[in-house]
Scaffold this motif. Structure first.
Motif, PDB file in Angstrom:
ATOM      1  N   UNK A 195      28.593 -94.386 -28.452  1.00 35.12           N
ATOM      2  CA  UNK A 195      27.944 -93.600 -28.219  1.00 35.12           C
ATOM      3  C   UNK A 195      27.430 -93.071 -29.583  1.00 35.12           C
ATOM      4  N   UNK A 196      26.014 -92.074 -29.933  1.00 38.67           N
ATOM      5  CA  UNK A 196      24.662 -91.966 -30.497  1.00 38.67           C
ATOM      6  C   UNK A 196      24.183 -90.644 -30.878  1.00 38.67           C
ATOM      7  N   UNK A 197      23.597 -90.156 -31.585  1.00 38.83           N
ATOM      8  CA  UNK A 197      23.761 -89.045 -31.776  1.00 38.83           C
ATOM      9  C   UNK A 197      23.947 -88.339 -32.412  1.00 38.83           C
ATOM     10  N   UNK A 198      23.644 -86.643 -32.807  1.00 37.77           N
ATOM     11  CA  UNK A 198      24.597 -85.908 -33.267  1.00 37.77           C
ATOM     12  C   UNK A 198      24.177 -84.795 -32.449  1.00 37.77           C
ATOM     13  N   UNK A 199      25.184 -84.451 -32.185  1.00 40.35           N
ATOM     14  CA  UNK A 199      26.208 -82.844 -31.535  1.00 40.35           C
ATOM     15  C   UNK A 199      25.386 -81.567 -31.918  1.00 40.35           C
ATOM     16  N   UNK A 200      25.260 -80.689 -30.439  1.00 40.29           N
ATOM     17  CA  UNK A 200      24.226 -79.475 -31.049  1.00 40.29           C
ATOM     18  C   UNK A 200      25.816 -78.391 -30.809  1.00 40.29           C
ATOM     19  N   UNK A 201      26.077 -77.582 -31.235  1.00 38.51           N
ATOM     20  CA  UNK A 201      26.942 -76.760 -31.417  1.00 38.51           C
ATOM     21  C   UNK A 201      26.229 -74.829 -30.912  1.00 38.51           C
ATOM     22  N   UNK A 202      25.868 -74.820 -30.069  1.00 32.01           N
ATOM     23  CA  UNK A 202      24.638 -73.710 -29.904  1.00 32.01           C
ATOM     24  C   UNK A 202      25.773 -72.716 -30.250  1.00 32.01           C
ATOM     25  N   UNK A 203      25.023 -71.583 -31.144  1.00 30.15           N
ATOM     26  CA  UNK A 203      25.422 -69.879 -31.530  1.00 30.15           C
ATOM     27  C   UNK A 203      24.767 -69.328 -30.342  1.00 30.15           C
ATOM     28  N   UNK A 204      23.912 -69.552 -30.167  1.00 32.22           N
ATOM     29  CA  UNK A 204      22.993 -68.628 -28.951  1.00 32.22           C
ATOM     30  C   UNK A 204      21.650 -69.113 -28.417  1.00 32.22           C
ATOM     31  N   UNK A 205      20.957 -68.384 -27.436  1.00 30.04           N
ATOM     32  CA  UNK A 205      19.952 -69.666 -26.969  1.00 30.04           C
ATOM     33  C   UNK A 205      18.671 -70.029 -27.446  1.00 30.04           C
ATOM     34  N   UNK A 206      18.920 -69.677 -28.517  1.00 30.52           N
ATOM     35  CA  UNK A 206      17.782 -70.095 -29.442  1.00 30.52           C
ATOM     36  C   UNK A 206      18.342 -71.269 -31.354  1.00 30.52           C
ATOM     37  N   UNK A 207      19.482 -71.009 -30.877  1.00 32.24           N
ATOM     38  CA  UNK A 207      20.005 -71.219 -32.316  1.00 32.24           C
ATOM     39  C   UNK A 207      20.939 -72.085 -32.859  1.00 32.24           C
ATOM     40  N   UNK A 208      21.586 -73.395 -33.125  1.00 30.92           N
ATOM     41  CA  UNK A 208      22.216 -74.486 -32.511  1.00 30.92           C
ATOM     42  C   UNK A 208      23.128 -74.783 -33.964  1.00 30.92           C
ATOM     43  N   UNK A 209      23.953 -75.058 -34.366  1.00 32.18           N
ATOM     44  CA  UNK A 209      24.367 -75.945 -35.836  1.00 32.18           C
ATOM     45  C   UNK A 209      24.471 -77.737 -34.988  1.00 32.18           C
ATOM     46  N   UNK A 210      23.474 -77.812 -35.560  1.00 32.36           N
ATOM     47  CA  UNK A 210      23.905 -80.188 -35.539  1.00 32.36           C
ATOM     48  C   UNK A 210      23.902 -80.465 -36.833  1.00 32.36           C
ATOM     49  N   UNK A 211      23.560 -82.066 -37.158  1.00 36.52           N
ATOM     50  CA  UNK A 211      22.904 -82.384 -38.319  1.00 36.52           C
ATOM     51  C   UNK A 211      22.204 -83.673 -37.477  1.00 36.52           C
ATOM     52  N   UNK A 212      22.638 -84.298 -39.126  1.00 37.28           N
ATOM     53  CA  UNK A 212      20.779 -85.045 -39.047  1.00 37.28           C
ATOM     54  C   UNK A 212      21.024 -86.743 -38.809  1.00 37.28           C
ATOM     55  N   UNK A 213      21.861 -87.218 -37.643  1.00 35.92           N
ATOM     56  CA  UNK A 213      22.222 -88.071 -37.094  1.00 35.92           C
ATOM     57  C   UNK A 213      20.703 -88.607 -36.006  1.00 35.92           C
ATOM     58  N   UNK A 214      20.138 -89.585 -36.125  1.00 35.56           N
ATOM     59  CA  UNK A 214      18.818 -89.932 -35.149  1.00 35.56           C
ATOM     60  C   UNK A 214      19.259 -90.395 -34.597  1.00 35.56           C
TER      61      UNK A 214
END
Length: 407
Positions: A195-214
């Motif tokens: 597994x690789x990268x940072x997961x994306x947790x959607x707040x709404x269609x244009x905003x999300x929570x994520x992290x700095x993983x490349x």
């Protein structure tokens, strides 16, 4: 039977003081049965004569792309096509840079650009040159294309420095060539999941929570497993670069997506490496429309995401009769590395934990390098110093393969 009988090896020698060691390497390859064709850069001929390599290889040495000796063939194409393996030793920072960027301005680099055979590179240079960001970037670029590296050794360098940069011993390079051409790869026949990268947790269609993983560390692990003979499935979330070729890529977005994708494949793989940075929390409510600005503050309620590494351990306990994957977890910390890593290894029932202090220069998210400490049930297994992520990945797989084979 000699291990390299029937194999044709093109040996490229570039212009560093370690060029004298190429004579020993050439002699060893020939003694093991290989037919060796030597190409020397102009700089290499300042350190050792073509006559020496011609005598050892028993073939003419190529130094000039315009010196065509046989009208029936174009020499650099003919040699590139004939090669079962290409070795560049010593490889200077200059020739590594040319290889990485597709520059073909002499006999060696022109042949390298035409070669379709596997390539082994043995670098040799000053310690500060080896650690320069441009060299690290070029090494990673080549590694992503499947080029194998025999790392330089540490010791007294010709420039007077003591550090990493000395050409690996000819015996080690010859053994790497034999292993590539004839020996078993450590992960041959294995199926692995990375597994690789940072997961994306959607707040709404244009905003999300994520992290700095490349995703770079996960990609390096997938590349190394591929080159070690494994069948690789790469499950990746948000990443900065393209995934490596030659692996099955499964794209996901959220932690829940990744959780489902991993657990669905557990019974069919021999090893799982959880290098992704998975969000611990997600918004309790995902809005279907953009949240409009309506006040001075906004309260966002978060709930726990599924713990994928924990779920893998629980799956292994719940399926004792099934194929239990060797599990490697990652722990990105900012202090108390050993404490948190060993605790995580025990709680998540991992076989190995790779821990790194992301506050250290060169070990954080988005870098091309890493500094890692590998822990097993017995404690610290190995400390890996600042190295290109591909090199860190190879060492992790070597440690894992040894344990998987013992098990």
């Amino acid at each position: 039977m000699k291990p390299l009988t029937g194999k044709t090896i093109v040996l490229g020698i570039s212009g560093g003081i370690a060029a004298y060691k190429a004579a020993t390497l050439c002699s060893r390859l020939v003694s093991w049965g290989a037919s060796v064709r030597v190409i020397m850069t102009e700089g290499a001929t300042r350190f050792i004569t073509p006559l020496t390599l011609q005598t050892l290889s028993r073939h003419p040495v190529a130094t000039d792309v315009f010196d065509e000796r046989d009208a029936a063939v174009v020499q650099h194409i003919d040699w590139a096509d004939a090669a079962d393996l290409v070795i560049v030793a010593p490889a200077t920072a200059n020739v590594i840079g040319k290889m990485a960027n597709g520059i073909a301005d002499d006999m060696l680099t022109t042949t390298l650009l035409a070669a379709t055979a596997p390539i082994i590179v043995a670098p040799a240079m000053n310690v500060h040159m080896w650690e320069h960001p441009a060299v690290i970037e070029n090494v990673n670029k080549l590694a992503a294309r499947g080029v194998r590296f025999v790392e330089p050794g540490t010791g007294q360098l010709a420039c007077g420095y003591v550090g990493k940069g000395r050409l690996a011993e000819p015996e080690e390079i010859a053994e790497a060539a034999a292993a590539w051409l004839t020996g078993p790869r450590p992960l041959a026949g294995r199926k692995v999941l990375v597994t690789a990268g940072g997961t994306v947790e959607r707040i709404d269609p244009v905003r999300y929570i994520t992290n700095d993983s490349s995703g770079k560390m996960g990609f390096a692990l997938a590349e190394a497993a591929r080159d070690y003979g494994a069948e690789v499935t790469l499950i990746c979330a948000k990443t900065d670069e393209k995934p490596p070729g030659g692996v099955e890529v499964v794209r996901v977005q959220s932690a829940a997506d990744m959780h489902e994708a991993v657990l669905r494949r557990l019974g069919a793989v021999d090893a799982v490496v959880k290098a992704a940075a998975v969000a611990d929390y997600r918004p309790a409510v995902r809005h279907d429309a953009k949240i409009k600005k309506s006040g001075e503050t906004l309260t966002l309620e978060l709930v726990r995401n599924p713990d994928i590494l924990q779920a893998i351990g629980e799956w292994k306990e719940a399926h004792p009769g099934e194929r239990a994957p060797f599990t490697i977890g990652f722990a990105a910390e900012t202090g108390d590395l050993e404490k948190y890593a060993t605790d995580k290894l025990a709680r998540k029932k991992c076989d190995l934990i790779v821990a790194n202090d992301v506050s250290q220069p060169g070990a954080g998210f988005g870098t091309d390098t890493n500094i890692a400490s590998v822990f097993g049930p017995e404690g610290l297994v190995e400390s890996i110093p600042l190295s290109a992520k591909r090199q860190v990945a190879e060492r992790i797989w070597q440690l894992a393969a040894e344990r998987m084979n013992r098990a």
